[in-house]
Design an enzyme around this catalytic site. Structure first.
Site, PDB file in Angstrom:
ATOM      1  N   HIS A   1      34.311  42.022  34.359  1.00 30.31           N
ATOM      2  CA  HIS A   1      34.726  43.171  35.176  1.00 30.31           C
ATOM      3  C   HIS A   1      33.930  43.291  36.464  1.00 30.31           C
ATOM      4  CE1 HIS A   1      31.149  45.513  33.993  1.00 30.31           C
ATOM      5  NE2 HIS A   1      31.285  44.909  32.828  1.00 30.31           N
ATOM      6  N   ASP A   2      34.624  43.708  37.506  1.00 30.87           N
ATOM      7  CA  ASP A   2      34.039  44.026  38.812  1.00 30.87           C
ATOM      8  C   ASP A   2      33.462  42.813  39.535  1.00 30.87           C
ATOM      9  OD1 ASP A   2      34.312  47.052  38.757  1.00 30.87           O
ATOM     10  OD2 ASP A   2      33.138  46.725  36.945  1.00 30.87           O
TER      11      ASP A   2
ATOM     12  N   GLY B   1      29.785  40.739  34.159  1.00 31.54           N
ATOM     13  CA  GLY B   1      30.297  41.705  35.116  1.00 31.54           C
ATOM     14  C   GLY B   1      29.494  41.749  36.398  1.00 31.54           C
TER      15      GLY B   1
END
Length: 268
Positions: A118-119, A136
């Site tokens: 994520h991100d 992430g």
């Protein structure tokens, strides 16, 4: 062409000339650009934003929710840029409220079994070889090549045109234009082959080599090396990129080359 055996949500926005293979699943809140191919058994989940002329191979899962206990169901996305190729069993998680999106740029090749957390933000023309894992909040600039089985810790940044050897454990930021290998991950030279292939002049490549000689080979501290680079290396976009990258690396950069004496001591 959409196979009658595929499952496509009526809320998905599918561009012209998109091919969807049998047993592929496309959820709602998905956008797929024209000319893209979604192969059989790929799963495109809510929040996916896939560009034009991409190729998504069987078993890939795009925009699954983050593997982050802080995620609270916020409306985030996972983006794939135009002309990118996502090979078999890649997993691409969407963002959290920290960044609201996970991004793969244009003209990227993401090989089989890669995980992108994520991100994370990946630039254009990036190659991630098989079994790479990105935690992430990883940032990878343009034209980076990661060889297979490499693992990148959260909040790490890898500079443009860097080349990381197979099985790299990336725990510190990797400056632009370099090659790195070994454990712990170390500078092993400038990526001259990649830079030459991409049209960098011999003069600029030499300037980059001289820059990293001051930073990594001469043995000075980072502040001293940066001062020497400012004073001794001619001004260029590449010099400025290196200096800015290092100054902004609050979590540190990878170490210099391992000396023979150090390597022997580590083995004892």
């Amino acid at each position: 062409m959409i196979s009658p055996l595929a499952q496509v949500h009526k809320g998905a926005k599918i561009g012209e000339n998109v091919t969807v293979g049998p047993f592929a699943v496309i959820h709602g809140n998905v956008v797929i650009g024209e000319g893209t191919v979604i192969d059989s058994h790929a799963v495109i989940m809510p929040g996916a934003r896939i560009g034009k002329n991409c190729k998504i191979f069987p078993g890939a899962v795009i925009a699954s929710i983050p593997q982050d206990l802080k995620f609270a169901g916020e409306d985030t996305t996972a983006e794939v840029g135009d002309n990118s190729v996502i090979r078999e069993y890649v997993t691409l998680n969407r963002g959290t409220k920290a960044n609201w999106k996970t991004v793969i740029g244009k003209n990227c090749l993401i090989m089989s079994y890669v995980h992108i957390g994520h991100d994370s933000i990946i630039g254009d023309h990036v190659i991630l070889s098989g079994y790479c894992g990105l935690a992430g909040h990883v940032t990878i600039e343009d034209h980076v090549i990661m060889e297979g089985y490499s693992a990148i810790q959260q909040f790490i940044k890898i500079g443009a045109h860097a080349f990381c050897a197979a099985d790299s454990k990336v725990r510190k930021n990797v400056p632009p234009y370099v090659k790195c290998a070994r454990e712990p991950l170390s500078y092993i030279g400038v990526n001259t082959v990649g830079l030459t292939r991409r049209g960098f002049s011999p003069e600029i490549i030499k300037q980059i080599e001289d820059t990293y000689r001051l930073l990594y080979v001469k043995g000075a501290s980072i502040p001293t090396a940066l001062a020497q680079i400012e004073a001794e290396i001619p001004e260029s976009a590449e010099k400025r990129h290196i200096i800015n990258f290092i100054q902004e690396s609050t979590n540190g950069i990878m170490k210099g080359p391992v000396r023979v004496k150090e390597a022997v001591s580590a083995e004892k």
